[in-house]
Design an enzyme around this catalytic site. Structure first.
Site, mmCIF file in Angstrom:
data_model
loop_
_atom_site.group_PDB
_atom_site.id
_atom_site.type_symbol
_atom_site.label_atom_id
_atom_site.label_comp_id
_atom_site.label_asym_id
_atom_site.label_seq_id
_atom_site.Cartn_x
_atom_site.Cartn_y
_atom_site.Cartn_z
ATOM 1 C CD GLU A 208 -13.689 23.322 0.482
ATOM 2 O OE1 GLU A 208 -13.922 24.438 0.994
ATOM 3 O OE2 GLU A 208 -12.573 22.792 0.499
ATOM 4 C CB CYS A 242 -19.585 29.843 1.157
ATOM 5 S SG CYS A 242 -18.087 30.032 0.194
#
Ligand code: NAD
Length: 448
Positions: A208, A242
């Site tokens: 991720e 993010c």
């Protein structure tokens, strides 16, 4: 305890099959939920100390999401764990086929500092719900939260959940252990290193990662609402998210108006002086503060408190470092565009982003952007909200990562889908054997 000993004990415990039962999974999730709720105030304090997160923001973006994920798993696990029957082919007359989701074994979860609670616990919950054991390596850059995770999770037997504190060195050592799965959240730079290391053991991995998530504002967008939702998503956690919009393209016909709305929204959300606002977070450390400061001149900041105000950067050179690196801070580059084709080309020429944001009421334009671009996720007419529903998988593509999780997708990620075929004993087609003179003819009849 030595890392090798922790992993050995987890693998031994897993081999005893206890973690595979529904009861064990539910019991572990219940215990986890209880411990997290009991220690909620301590975690809120830690998040405030590590990142200046207000209690409300921390509850919304970290604590609440984790409670919801546990609830979701508890509610659906029994159904997901059932074997799934599948059809068989003509050549498999009278056979039975099904798939079983089986846990991998000992899972290593490595997490980052920006949402240090949620990004450590959400994968852990998925791994536990899927019947695995977990070693968690939280981030050294959010030390208070990582310490709390260590303390609270130490209530579990180390055979089920263990927390290892440390930095790159410790993580590299951990990766030499024979884990059955590695789940990494962090930067693309470290993601590459992790992938290289797990390759040695052919260890399956989810990455991720980050990247530069673009934002497109079309001329038909609801500009006031768009500005408010962009201001929310960009400056939450002081831009250290993010999936925060990294840079924006705004239709030139509404560029000035959108910019004005954005300035108003920033004021509404974070006040006249965001540096004094308790609901506005701070930059994680000096190094990141310096990196962000180097991108622009004239940004309002306080070096003592590491606070840095929202900043709009108009039309930066696409080759400058602010447009080459993931910003991960409160600076929003703004470009105007005349032609959507140019925007799509700009996006497609760059590494595939983790998220893409589009503000429009035009379904044809929406369809075009969805069709032509690739990104981990897309959110139309809002920011960040795609991450907070357990019904949508969350993950990157290309440079922004591989694999996904949340809700059912976590169950898929942390389970191996085992295929099973049971053949009947009362039926045995003779034509498949080499002794059959009909073999060639019948096979051609079936497959041609
Ligand atoms: P990072 O890659 O520096 O660190 C992540 C983890 O890896 C930490 O636990 C760290 O201790 C460990 N690590 C660091 N260097 C290592 C090395 N050389 N070898 C082995 N392990 C190492 O990331 P970060 O700074 O903590 O987090 C910010 C990055 O994470 C940003 O790029 C952001 O976009 C990304 N991120 C992605 C997601 C997502 O869900 N896709 C979520 C949050 C953050």
């Amino acid at each position: 305890m030595e890392y090798s000993e922790i992993v050995r004990r987890q693998k031994e415990y897993f081999a005893g099959n206890a973690t595979k039962t529904l009861e064990h999974r539910l019991e572990t999730l219940r215990l986890l939920e209880g411990l997290l709720k009991k220690n909620e105030a301590h975690f809120l304090e830690a998040l405030e100390a590590d990142l200046g997160k207000s209690a409300d923001e921390a509850f919304m973006t970290e604590i609440g999401i984790v409670y919801e994920e546990i609830r979701f798993m508890k509610r659906h696990l029994k159904k997901w764990m059932k074997a799934k029957s599948v059809k068989t082919a003509m050549t498999h007359l009278a056979s039975k086929a099904w798939t079983i989701h089986e846990p991998y074994g000992a899972v290593l979860v490595i997490s980052p500092w920006n949402y240090p609670y949620q990004l450590a616990l959400t994968p852990l919950i998925g791994a536990i719900a899927s019947g695995n054991t977990v070693v968690l390596k939280p981030s050294e850059l959010a030390p208070k939260t990582s310490d709390m995770l260590f303390q609270v999770l130490s209530k579990f037997r180390e055979e089920i959940i263990a927390v290892v504190l440390g930095d790159a060195l410790q993580t590299t050592k951990l990766l030499q252990e024979p884990f059955d799965y590695c789940f990494f959240t962090g930067s693309s730079r470290v993601g590459k290193l992790i992938m290289g290391q797990v390759a040695e053991q052919l260890m399956p991995v989810t990455l991720e990662l980050g990247g530069k998530s673009p934002l497109i504002v079309s001329k038909d967008a609801d500009l006031k609402l768009a500005a408010k939702r962009v201001a929310f998503g960009k400056w939450l956690n002081a831009g250290q998210t993010c999936i925060a919009p990294d840079y924006a393209f705004v239709d030139q016909q509404v560029y000035d108006q959108f910019k004005q709305e954005l300035i108003i929204a920033i004021r509404e959300l974070y006040g006249e002086n965001p540096l004094e606002n308790k609901n506005y977070g701070r930059i994680v450390n000096q190094a990141h503060f310096k990196r962000l400061r180097s991108y622009v001149d004239g940004i309002q900041m306080d070096e003592q408190t590491l606070k840095m105000a929202p900043f709009l950067l108009e039309n930066p050179d696409p080759d400058s470092s602010v447009m080459q690196e993931e910003i991960f801070g409160p600076i929003l580059p703004l470009y105007s565009y005349q032609n959507l084709e140019d925007v799509l080309r700009f996006i497609k020429e760059r590494p595939k982003p983790l998220a893409l944001y589009l503000f429009t009421k035009n379904r044809e334009l929406e369809r075009k952007v969805l069709f032509e671009t690739s990104s981990g996720s897309v959110c139309v007419n809002d920011t960040l909200m795609q991450i907070s529903t357990p019904y949508l998988p969350f993950g990157g593509v290309g440079a922004s990562g591989m694999g996904s999780y949340h809700g059912y997708q976590s169950f898929e990620t942390f389970s191996h889908q085992k295929s099973v075929l049971r053949q009947p004993n009362w039926l045995d087609f003779g034509f498949r054997y080499p002794s059959s003179k009909w073999r060639g003819k019948i096979l051609r009849l079936i497959f041609k």
